[in-house]
Design an enzyme around this catalytic site. Structure first.
Site, PDB file in Angstrom:
ATOM      1  N   HIS A   9       0.825  -1.207   0.000  1.00 60.94           N
ATOM      2  CA  HIS A   9       0.000   0.000   0.000  1.00 60.94           C
ATOM      3  C   HIS A   9       0.866   1.266   0.000  1.00 60.94           C
ATOM      4  O   HIS A   9       2.052   1.244   0.339  1.00 60.94           O
ATOM      5  CB  HIS A   9      -0.921   0.004   1.224  1.00 60.94           C
ATOM      6  CG  HIS A   9      -0.181   0.043   2.526  1.00 60.94           C
ATOM      7  ND1 HIS A   9       0.424   1.185   3.011  1.00 60.94           N
ATOM      8  CD2 HIS A   9       0.059  -0.922   3.435  1.00 60.94           C
ATOM      9  CE1 HIS A   9       0.995   0.930   4.180  1.00 60.94           C
ATOM     10  NE2 HIS A   9       0.799  -0.347   4.454  1.00 60.94           N
ATOM     11  N   GLU A  85      -1.586  -7.142   8.109  1.00 66.23           N
ATOM     12  CA  GLU A  85      -0.177  -7.032   8.480  1.00 66.23           C
ATOM     13  C   GLU A  85       0.112  -7.857   9.730  1.00 66.23           C
ATOM     14  O   GLU A  85      -0.798  -8.241  10.474  1.00 66.23           O
ATOM     15  CB  GLU A  85       0.180  -5.551   8.689  1.00 66.23           C
ATOM     16  CG  GLU A  85       1.612  -5.265   9.109  1.00 66.23           C
ATOM     17  CD  GLU A  85       2.671  -5.736   8.106  1.00 66.23           C
ATOM     18  OE1 GLU A  85       2.760  -6.967   7.890  1.00 66.23           O
ATOM     19  OE2 GLU A  85       3.426  -4.895   7.589  1.00 66.23           O
TER      20      GLU A  85
END
Length: 203
Positions: A9, A85
């Site tokens: 990202h 994550e």
């Protein structure tokens, strides 16, 4: 066989500051949004048949800005909780320097994290590796039809790359991965290889 396309990202305020950002839902900065949008021309050249993102807003938004969903709507985009994550537990929101003030010499890949609150219990690198293995198992059949894109985070994508290459999960330490970049994994003579790595948007 298609390639596995990895997008980290775009920049967030926390990634810019070097803070460990696991399950905290931090938005993209203006720079991060611009870099995500700049990836669209590169991705438009690929024969992408499926897209999976982390449920985090920063990953979902990156996929939208890179034209993997939204205006173009070319590919069905699905959120995959296994692409979250690494859960940094009690180190969530802290920089490496701050952690090393408490634990001199601390190194994530070797020393791991400590437990946090109920929302951040923490994970071992092996647990992150198990999630990566599940993602790889799900996308393997799809790669027969073309490329598959995964939009997620630095550490989980590094672990996933290690597992794709048949390395232990902590092999992810070998692969630096910056925000707003594209990487690709494929095969050579039937063996898994890195095709491109950490490629930024074209200027």
């Amino acid at each position: 066989m298609g390639d596995l396309i990895l997008l980290r990202h775009g920049q967030t305020e926390w990634s810019k500051a070097g803070k460990h950002t696991g399950r905290t839902d931090v938005l993209l900065t203006t720079v991060g949004a611009a870099s995500a949008a700049s990836l669209a021309p590169m991705l438009a050249k690929r024969q992408i048949v499926a897209v999976f993102t982390s449920p985090a807003s920063r990953a979902v938004w990156t996929a939208e800005l890179a034209d993997l969903e939204g205006a173009g709507g070319r590919y069905p985009v699905k959120q995959d909780p296994d692409l979250w994550e690494w859960d940094y537990g009690g180190y969530e929101g802290m920089t490496t320097r701050q952690i090393q003030e408490q634990r001199p010499g601390w190194y994530l890949w070797r020393d791991g994290v400590i437990s946090g609150d109920a929302e951040h219990p923490g994970e071992t690198v092996s647990q992150v590796g198990a999630r990566a293995d599940r993602v790889l198992a799900r996308v393997a059949p799809l790669l027969r039809d073309g490329d598959v894109a995964l939009v997620a985070h630095g550490h989980v994508l590094r672990v996933l790359t290690a597992r794709y290459l048949e390395l232990p999960p902590d092999g992810g330490r070998l692969f630096r991965l910056d925000t707003g970049t594209v990487s690709s994994l494929g095969t050579e003579h039937g063996e898994p290889v890195i095709l491109t790595w950490n490629v930024p948007p074209s200027p």
